[in-house]
Design a protein around this motif. Structure first.
Motif, PDB file in Angstrom:
ATOM      1  N   ARG A 310      48.444  29.858  39.081  1.00  0.00           N
ATOM      2  CA  ARG A 310      49.773  29.534  39.610  1.00  0.00           C
ATOM      3  C   ARG A 310      50.577  28.712  38.610  1.00  0.00           C
ATOM      4  N   VAL A 311      49.924  27.743  37.983  1.00  0.00           N
ATOM      5  CA  VAL A 311      50.614  26.899  37.004  1.00  0.00           C
ATOM      6  C   VAL A 311      51.044  27.718  35.797  1.00  0.00           C
ATOM      7  N   GLU A 312      50.166  28.610  35.318  1.00  0.00           N
ATOM      8  CA  GLU A 312      50.514  29.437  34.162  1.00  0.00           C
ATOM      9  C   GLU A 312      51.699  30.353  34.479  1.00  0.00           C
ATOM     10  N   THR A 313      51.710  30.896  35.692  1.00  0.00           N
ATOM     11  CA  THR A 313      52.834  31.744  36.098  1.00  0.00           C
ATOM     12  C   THR A 313      54.123  30.940  36.154  1.00  0.00           C
ATOM     13  N   ALA A 314      54.036  29.752  36.727  1.00  0.00           N
ATOM     14  CA  ALA A 314      55.213  28.883  36.824  1.00  0.00           C
ATOM     15  C   ALA A 314      55.714  28.500  35.440  1.00  0.00           C
ATOM     16  N   LYS A 315      54.808  28.210  34.527  1.00  0.00           N
ATOM     17  CA  LYS A 315      55.195  27.850  33.159  1.00  0.00           C
ATOM     18  C   LYS A 315      55.959  28.995  32.497  1.00  0.00           C
ATOM     19  N   ASP A 316      55.452  30.215  32.675  1.00  0.00           N
ATOM     20  CA  ASP A 316      56.118  31.373  32.081  1.00  0.00           C
ATOM     21  C   ASP A 316      57.546  31.517  32.605  1.00  0.00           C
ATOM     22  N   LEU A 317      57.721  31.336  33.917  1.00  0.00           N
ATOM     23  CA  LEU A 317      59.042  31.492  34.528  1.00  0.00           C
ATOM     24  C   LEU A 317      59.986  30.366  34.129  1.00  0.00           C
TER      25      LEU A 317
END
Length: 365
Positions: A310-317
């Motif tokens: 979830r954190v990695e996805t949020a970072k990408d966005l």
């Protein structure tokens, strides 16, 4: 004292209603076609709340004319339009759809006729008043029930949005019920006690819409837009910052591979209600074995493992300038976090900075 408090709440509600209406059509975060109709509906609700206020000085000809136009006809039509746009129903495209505004046009035309030809106070005036009153109640009930049915049948929107629309529909339905009660009380007892209940209901509706109705729905909408945009950009490879796989034996190898597959290809982590049992069931093992495998091979707990994705996805966005128009909370929801507080807590724990601070770092174009 109680009446003074009620008057204060009513005035505050009217001001908030007008404020929300203006914000919906002028603020980038909220501006869209559906919200234009919602803004009109809220403006009408705020006006009707003011008109129902016993202390309001509405004796001028202009105010009386506006009241007798019966804005409630327009409210039913605009709110129904809002529902259709939200569920992307094809009815909104038909030319004849505009006929739902005909009752309001007829009401305005009749009132102007009475005013211009000086028929106020005549038998015709009294007759038309009762006809419009009952017709307005019937029209609102028809529109709200029709809207409810279409929302329930809709398969073009998420369950979150459907729940919000049905909740809004239910609140309006209750308000209409109180409205009918005021009319029954007046005709039977020539009293207006239930009018205070109607006034309170309208006020509560405006306060409820202020946060849950508008802000939460816009977050859901932004989350859906993000999800659609990312649908064509799925990266099925493992993320560079995620824990490396540690394989102990052939069976564990198969389970770990399947675990990474469902997380990366099916994006299981984006389900905010994802449980340890659900992951274990997908792998065909017990919750205890799932925890042991992740702990021994990845050195994480199950929730830590899921939150890493979830954190990695949020970072990408957050670090992609194409998504700058979406709020931080909408990004967190799209990444799979259930609430803003959970998103902020986990993100800050992993990166020692808030999502907002991370977004301000230099971005890739």
């Amino acid at each position: 004292m109680q009446k003074t408090i009620l008057d204060f709440v009513m005035i505050a509600s009217v001001v908030i209603g007008y404020f929300i209406s203006i914000a919906l059509i002028t603020t980038t975060f909220y501006k869209n076609r559906a919200n234009n109709y919602l803004a009109l509906s809220l403006f009408i609700i705020a006006s009707l709340t003011f008109f129902e206020w016993p202390n309001a000085i509405l004796e001028t000809v202009v105010f009386q004319l506006i009241i007798n136009f019966r804005l409630d006809f327009l409210f039913a039509a605009s709110l129904f339009s809002y529902f259709l746009i939200q569920i992307k129903h094809q009815l909104i495209q038909h030319v004849w759809f505009k006929l739902i505004y005909l009752p309001f046009v007829i009401s305005v035309s009749l009132e102007l006729y009475l005013f211009l030809f000086d028929h106020y106070g005549s038998e015709l005036d009294v007759l038309l008043y009762f006809i419009k009153d009952f017709a307005s109640i019937g029209f609102n009930i028809l529109m709200i029930l029709w809207g409810k049915r279409l929302v329930q049948q809709a398969d073009t929107i998420s369950e979150d949005k459907k729940r919000w629309l049905l909740r809004l529909n239910r609140y309006i339905y209750i308000t209409i019920g109180i409205w009918v009660l005021t009319r029954v009380e007046f005709f039977l007892y020539q009293s207006f006690y239930s009018a205070y209940l109607l006034q309170s209901s309208l006020s509560m509706f405006l306060w409820w819409v202020l946060y849950y109705g508008i802000f939460r729905l816009q977050l859901i909408t932004q989350k859906e837009e993000l999800h659609a945009l990312l649908g064509i950009q799925k990266n099925t490879g493992s993320r560079t910052n995620l824990p490396a796989k540690k394989i102990n034996n052939e069976k564990t190898d198969e389970l770990i591979s399947e675990l990474y597959r469902v997380m990366e290809e099916e994006e299981l982590y984006k389900n905010p209600l994802l449980s340890r049992w659900e992951i274990a069931a997908r792998l065909g093992i017990s919750e205890g074995n799932l925890s042991m495998i992740i702990n021994q091979n990845i050195n994480k707990s199950v929730i830590q493992f899921v939150n890493d994705y979830r954190v990695e996805t949020a970072k990408d966005l957050l670090h992609d300038s194409r998504f700058d128009k979406y709020s931080v909370e909408a990004v967190g929801m799209e990444a799979g976090f259930k609430s803003k507080s959970a998103f902020y807590t986990v993100f800050k724990s992993n990166l020692a900075m808030s999502p907002g601070a991370y977004r301000k770092l230099p971005k890739r174009s």
